[in-house]
Design a protein around this motif. Structure first.
Motif, PDB file in Angstrom:
ATOM      1  N   GLY A 354       0.782  -1.236   0.000  1.00 39.15           N
ATOM      2  CA  GLY A 354       0.000   0.000   0.000  1.00 39.15           C
ATOM      3  C   GLY A 354       0.812   1.283   0.000  1.00 39.15           C
ATOM      4  N   VAL A 355       2.140   1.166   0.119  1.00 42.39           N
ATOM      5  CA  VAL A 355       2.940   2.397   0.177  1.00 42.39           C
ATOM      6  C   VAL A 355       2.898   3.111  -1.179  1.00 42.39           C
ATOM      7  CG1 VAL A 355       5.221   3.374   0.633  1.00 42.39           C
ATOM      8  CG2 VAL A 355       4.430   1.407   1.934  1.00 42.39           C
ATOM      9  N   ALA A 356       3.130   2.335  -2.245  1.00 40.32           N
ATOM     10  CA  ALA A 356       3.102   2.935  -3.592  1.00 40.32           C
ATOM     11  C   ALA A 356       1.712   3.511  -3.867  1.00 40.32           C
ATOM     12  CB  ALA A 356       3.471   1.892  -4.644  1.00 40.32           C
ATOM     13  N   ALA A 357       0.674   2.755  -3.499  1.00 35.63           N
ATOM     14  CA  ALA A 357      -0.694   3.225  -3.767  1.00 35.63           C
ATOM     15  C   ALA A 357      -0.965   4.542  -3.045  1.00 35.63           C
ATOM     16  CB  ALA A 357      -1.697   2.159  -3.332  1.00 35.63           C
ATOM     17  N   ILE A 378      13.835   0.229  -0.823  1.00 36.11           N
ATOM     18  CA  ILE A 378      13.672   1.334   0.136  1.00 36.11           C
ATOM     19  C   ILE A 378      13.277   2.660  -0.520  1.00 36.11           C
ATOM     20  CG2 ILE A 378      15.288   0.263   1.755  1.00 36.11           C
ATOM     21  CD1 ILE A 378      17.233   2.552   1.183  1.00 36.11           C
ATOM     22  N   LYS A 379      12.860   2.630  -1.778  1.00 35.04           N
ATOM     23  CA  LYS A 379      12.405   3.903  -2.374  1.00 35.04           C
ATOM     24  C   LYS A 379      11.406   3.699  -3.496  1.00 35.04           C
ATOM     25  CE  LYS A 379      14.665   4.176  -6.517  1.00 35.04           C
ATOM     26  NZ  LYS A 379      15.540   4.511  -7.488  1.00 35.04           N
ATOM     27  N   ILE A 380      10.588   4.731  -3.717  1.00 38.57           N
ATOM     28  CA  ILE A 380       9.729   4.773  -4.899  1.00 38.57           C
ATOM     29  C   ILE A 380       9.921   6.151  -5.520  1.00 38.57           C
ATOM     30  CG2 ILE A 380       7.350   4.658  -5.791  1.00 38.57           C
ATOM     31  CD1 ILE A 380       6.675   3.025  -3.239  1.00 38.57           C
ATOM     32  N   SER A 381      10.249   6.179  -6.821  1.00 41.28           N
ATOM     33  CA  SER A 381      10.448   7.462  -7.509  1.00 41.28           C
ATOM     34  C   SER A 381       9.421   7.621  -8.607  1.00 41.28           C
ATOM     35  CB  SER A 381      11.821   7.506  -8.176  1.00 41.28           C
ATOM     36  OG  SER A 381      12.843   7.486  -7.231  1.00 41.28           O
ATOM     37  N   CYS A 382       8.891   8.836  -8.736  1.00 42.68           N
ATOM     38  CA  CYS A 382       7.955   9.134  -9.824  1.00 42.68           C
ATOM     39  C   CYS A 382       8.504  10.294 -10.649  1.00 42.68           C
ATOM     40  CB  CYS A 382       6.606   9.561  -9.254  1.00 42.68           C
ATOM     41  SG  CYS A 382       5.813   8.275  -8.277  1.00 42.68           S
ATOM     42  N   ILE A 383       8.449  10.146 -11.965  1.00 42.70           N
ATOM     43  CA  ILE A 383       8.806  11.247 -12.852  1.00 42.70           C
ATOM     44  C   ILE A 383       7.519  11.992 -13.202  1.00 42.70           C
ATOM     45  CG2 ILE A 383       9.834  11.867 -15.086  1.00 42.70           C
ATOM     46  CD1 ILE A 383      11.837  10.619 -13.119  1.00 42.70           C
ATOM     47  N   ILE A 384       7.558  13.311 -12.979  1.00 43.81           N
ATOM     48  CA  ILE A 384       6.377  14.152 -13.213  1.00 43.81           C
ATOM     49  C   ILE A 384       6.818  15.446 -13.917  1.00 43.81           C
ATOM     50  CG2 ILE A 384       5.177  13.273 -11.149  1.00 43.81           C
ATOM     51  CD1 ILE A 384       6.001  15.929  -9.762  1.00 43.81           C
ATOM     52  N   ALA A 385       5.848  16.270 -14.291  1.00 42.88           N
ATOM     53  CA  ALA A 385       6.191  17.569 -14.885  1.00 42.88           C
ATOM     54  C   ALA A 385       6.888  18.439 -13.833  1.00 42.88           C
ATOM     55  CB  ALA A 385       4.930  18.263 -15.373  1.00 42.88           C
ATOM     56  N   ARG A 386       7.950  19.145 -14.266  1.00 38.61           N
ATOM     57  CA  ARG A 386       8.727  19.914 -13.293  1.00 38.61           C
ATOM     58  C   ARG A 386       7.877  20.998 -12.619  1.00 38.61           C
ATOM     59  NH1 ARG A 386      13.457  21.932 -16.075  1.00 38.61           N
ATOM     60  NH2 ARG A 386      13.900  19.720 -16.290  1.00 38.61           N
TER      61      ARG A 386
END
Ligand code: ADP
Ligand code: ASP
Ligand code: MG
Length: 410
Positions: A354-357, A378-386
């Motif tokens: 559930g952490v990512a969700a 130990i990490k989740i990274s998301c690429i988004i608009a700056r």
């Protein structure tokens, strides 16, 4: 106690600040410590040097950039020794090369290979405080090198390892390591202890407070690392092997990085060796690639490849990729230079569902589109608009209740 104290740009940003820091060093010496000092360039003087070069050329020689940028720290060491002498403390300055800091010959991104501590230890034996220029070293061909922006932290830890210091203190302009950049989220709270692994991820993912390689070196050599303020007398944050936080905190902190570009290679023939060809050619030019996504296409003969890299490397990478993409028979290369990466880090997230969700919902709730995702234990990274990055960090910080955990000093 033998202690290395490193002072960052803001901490030595004016003659008054240099004098203040000199007094802080004096107090430590008078309480019986042996102190070695590492300093950064004053304030934003490194940025000024970068902009000076930019007014001469768009394509400066990396070797000459290092000659230029290393001058900032040389100013600081001389002024710091003068300030110490003024208040009765015997001290002696060392440039990186005088301190025998040997590095690889990769200009602007050099890595420390070794430090011969003899001269530093001699100075200490003579009752002097060695004051070393951070961020700089010398390569085998005798050229001056720098360790990458923010690299004075790495100098400090490398020196601490070489002289077997009991402690390495990184003095900066915030009270310690926070749940995220306190200049972006005012509700961010200080973390009292953080593991080397979590701190390494946070630093690699954009938390400027420590240079990533300083944490890597600290872990490798078992250097006890502390981040604390040169402005306030607060306990700071300890970076060490195991902490209680590990069990408690699913998410320890949030990092963001705006120095990101996204590159896609379209219609890549799907056969063995292609990824090697693409990423091998970038690695040969010392270009680091980060989030990599290879997607399935309806036509099984082809695939789509996308990845991120540092904005600074984008133009160099595009030149290389134009050639490689032709060689492998891909359709072409596209890029987006207006993206950013937001990441959550926590040693306890690995086995919690559930952490990512939770992260994705927080971003969806503020209408932010996910362009790429990458995860590790130990990490989740998301690429988004700056343009969405600050909104994203605030939303995710809220979603994990990080404003309610942690510590507040004054
Ligand atoms: P110095 O010049 O002392 O090396 P830096 O500017 O390199 O200082 O690093 C300190 C800055 O790092 C802070 O002013 C803060 O804005 C930023 N920062 C980013 N993430 C964090 C974090 N998680 N905790 C504390 N500071 C952070
Ligand atoms: N002066 C260098 C920089 O501004 C190194 C450092 O501050 O750590 O990046
Ligand atoms: Mg720094």
């Amino acid at each position: 106690m033998l202690v290395v104290k490193k002072f960052g740009g803001t901490s030595v940003g004016s003659p008054e600040r240099v004098k203040h820091v000199a007094n802080l060093i004096k107090r430590s010496v008078q309480s019986g410590n042996k102190v070695v000092v590492v300093v950064s360039a004053m304030g934003d003087s490194t940025d000024h040097l970068v902009s000076l070069a930019g007014q001469i050329t768009n394509n400066p020689s990396p070797r000459e950039m290092d000659v230029l940028l290393s001058t900032g720290e040389q100013v600081s060491i001389a002024l710091m020794v003068m300030a110490l002498n003024e208040i009765g403390i015997d001290a002696i300055s060392f440039t990186g090369w005088q301190a025998n800091i040997k590095t690889t010959c990769v200009h602007e991104k050099a890595r420390v290979l070794s430090i011969d501590p003899k001269l530093l230890l001699n100075a200490l034996d003579e009752g002097k405080v060695p004051v070393i220029a951070g961020f700089q070293g010398v390569a085998e061909d005798n050229s001056i090198t720098t360790l990458g922006r923010g690299g004075s932290d790495t100098t400090a830890v490398a020196v601490a390892a070489a002289i077997k210091a009991d402690l390495c203190e990184i003095y900066t302009d915030v009270k310690g390591v926070f749940t995220t950049d306190p200049r972006v989220v005012k509700e961010a709270r200080q973390i009292m202890t953080v593991t080397y692994d979590e701190m390494m991820e946070l630093a690699l993912l954009g938390a400027k407070v420590l240079h990533p390689r300083s944490v890597e070196l600290a872990k490798h050599y078992g250097v006890v690392l502390k981040v604390l303020s040169s402005f306030d007398d607060c306990p700071g944050t300890e970076v060490r092997e195991v902490t209680d936080m590990e069990n408690r905190n699913v998410v320890t902190g949030i990092a963001f990085d705006e120095d990101v570009a996204k590159v896609g290679i379209i219609k890549v023939p799907d056969r063995p060796g292609i990824a090697y060809k693409i990423f091998g050619s970038l690695a040969e030019e010392n270009i680091n690639v980060d989030v990599i996504v290879q997607s399935i296409s309806p036509d099984t003969n082809f695939t789509e490849m996308a990845f991120t890299l540092s904005l600074k490397d984008l133009h160099k990478a595009l030149k290389i990729l134009e050639v490689v993409s032709k060689e492998i028979g891909a359709q072409g290369v596209v890029y987006d230079d207006k993206v950013a990466k937001v990441s959550i880090v926590g040693a306890g997230m690995g086995d919690r569902p559930g952490v990512a969700a939770t992260m994705f919902k927080a971003l969806a709730d503020v209408n932010i589109n996910l362009q790429m995702v990458s995860t590790s234990e130990i990490k989740i990274s998301c690429i988004i608009a700056r343009e969405d990055v600050k909104k994203a960090v605030k939303a995710v910080h809220d979603a994990f209740n990080l404003d309610k955990e942690g510590f507040s000093c004054g």
